[in-house]
Write an enzyme that holds these catalytic residues in place. Structure first.
Site, mmCIF file in Angstrom:
data_model
loop_
_atom_site.group_PDB
_atom_site.id
_atom_site.type_symbol
_atom_site.label_atom_id
_atom_site.label_comp_id
_atom_site.label_asym_id
_atom_site.label_seq_id
_atom_site.Cartn_x
_atom_site.Cartn_y
_atom_site.Cartn_z
ATOM 1 C CE LYS A 36 -2.498 1.701 3.563
ATOM 2 N NZ LYS A 36 -2.578 3.362 3.725
ATOM 3 C CG ASP A 63 -5.252 4.717 1.403
ATOM 4 O OD1 ASP A 63 -6.025 4.582 0.565
ATOM 5 O OD2 ASP A 63 -4.175 4.221 1.998
ATOM 6 C CE LYS A 65 -7.597 6.805 3.686
ATOM 7 N NZ LYS A 65 -5.670 6.285 3.724
ATOM 8 C CG ASP A 68 -11.453 17.319 -6.979
ATOM 9 O OD1 ASP A 68 -11.753 18.308 -7.398
ATOM 10 O OD2 ASP A 68 -9.692 17.961 -7.058
ATOM 11 C CB THR A 123 -10.538 5.949 12.639
ATOM 12 O OG1 THR A 123 -9.501 6.762 12.377
ATOM 13 C CG2 THR A 123 -10.674 4.825 12.753
ATOM 14 N NE ARG A 205 1.293 3.391 12.830
ATOM 15 C CZ ARG A 205 0.042 4.251 13.201
ATOM 16 N NH1 ARG A 205 0.795 5.199 13.423
ATOM 17 N NH2 ARG A 205 -0.895 4.039 12.830
HETATM 18 O O1 C5P Z 1 -1.212 1.300 11.929
HETATM 19 P P1 C5P Z 1 -1.045 1.246 11.003
HETATM 20 O O2 C5P Z 1 0.370 1.263 10.724
HETATM 21 O O3 C5P Z 1 -1.171 -0.638 10.950
HETATM 22 O O4 C5P Z 1 -1.798 1.848 9.594
HETATM 23 C C1 C5P Z 1 -1.676 1.128 8.682
HETATM 24 C C2 C5P Z 1 -3.401 1.980 7.746
HETATM 25 O O5 C5P Z 1 -4.268 2.207 8.341
HETATM 26 C C3 C5P Z 1 -1.842 3.650 7.424
HETATM 27 O O6 C5P Z 1 -1.991 3.327 5.673
HETATM 28 C C4 C5P Z 1 -3.676 4.019 7.432
HETATM 29 O O7 C5P Z 1 -4.757 3.880 6.019
HETATM 30 C C5 C5P Z 1 -4.760 3.541 8.160
HETATM 31 N N1 C5P Z 1 -5.373 4.602 9.474
HETATM 32 C C6 C5P Z 1 -6.158 4.068 9.448
HETATM 33 N N2 C5P Z 1 -6.941 5.166 10.940
HETATM 34 C C7 C5P Z 1 -5.982 5.572 11.545
HETATM 35 C C8 C5P Z 1 -4.274 5.277 11.887
HETATM 36 C C9 C5P Z 1 -4.096 4.648 9.745
HETATM 37 O O8 C5P Z 1 -7.272 3.952 9.154
HETATM 38 N N3 C5P Z 1 -6.823 5.598 12.708
#
Ligand code: C5P
Length: 226
Positions: A36, A63, A65, A68, A123, A205
């Site tokens: 991704k 990704d 997103k 527009d 979120t 992460r």
């Molecule tokens: O938390 P992690 O590093 O696993 O995040 C993977 C993906 O989740 C990010 O690339 C982002 O697109 C998404 N994300 C999300 N909500 C959050 C933070 C990250 O959906 N609060």
């Protein structure tokens, strides 16, 4: 390597440097089918990053997103399709016409099989209590517009399982026991998310920022083989 597990996994390369992304992606290619590329890496290295991941054998999840006017989304999606991506995200909040324009653009430009994933809700966008109906509405919208799938949080999967089951469900916020939650507000384990109907788990992460990303990827695979 368990190919069936690998098929369900996307690694979120949330770094701003193509050299770092490529190094990480090369070491993790055996564990993840999909790479991704989010806004951070896309802004830094755009098409070059997509090409590098394809060369490493990944399906690319771009990704961006998009949100527009329909014409702009259509044209951007066509260009991204030409780069060879497999998935492109567009905000469902932009409505049917915009989603449709994106689907058409991606289809016209695509150099490989590809589909639009509609982002249901961020979120950060809503309170959890209000989320489920909105997710359900946006899944219907995504389906009507011809999207291949949706991005949604694991806790919304069960309640929306009956809605357009043919849509691919891509799910971020994946954590194993003991992992840091970081800024994720709504998390699930890989096993929970798959059991609830996820098709593609998006993991960032917990693997990419681990002291040993390969070991973390191994651990992720082990949790899904049990
Ligand atoms: O938390 P992690 O590093 O696993 O995040 C993977 C993906 O989740 C990010 O690339 C982002 O697109 C998404 N994300 C999300 N909500 C959050 C933070 C990250 O959906 N609060």
């Amino acid at each position: 390597m368990d190919e069936a597990v690998r098929d369900r996994l996307a690694v979120a390369l949330d770094v701003d440097d193509l050299v770092a992304a490529t190094r990480l992606a090369r070491s993790l290619a055996g564990y993840f089918r999909v790479a991704k590329i989010g806004l951070e890496l896309y802004t830094a290295a755009g098409p070059e990053a997509i090409g590098a991941m394809i060369d490493l054998g990944y399906d690319v999840f771009c990704d961006l997103k998009l949100h527009d006017i329909p014409t702009t989304v259509n044209r951007a999606a066509r260009v991204v399709g030409e780069f060879g991506v497999s998935y492109l995200t567009i905000h469902a909040a932009g409505g049917t016409e915009m989603l449709q324009a994106g689907v058409e653009g991606l289809t016209e430009g695509a150099t490989r099989p590809s589909g639009v994933l509609a982002v249901t809700v961020l979120t950060s966008e809503t309170e959890v209590a209000a989320t489920r109906d909105l997710v359900a509405d946006r899944m219907e919208l995504a389906f009507d517009a011809g999207c291949a799938g949706v991005v949604c949080a694991a806790p919304d999967l069960t309640a929306t399982r009956h809605i357009r089951p043919e849509l691919i469900r891509a799910v971020p916020g994946i954590r194993l026991a003991g992992d840091s939650v970081d800024d994720q507000r709504r998390v699930a384990s890989p096993v929970q998310a798959l059991a609830a109907g996820a098709d593609l788990l998006v993991v960032g992460r917990p693997v990419t920022r681990a002291a040993d990303p390969v070991e973390a990827a191994e651990r992720l695979h082990r949790s899904l083989r049990q």
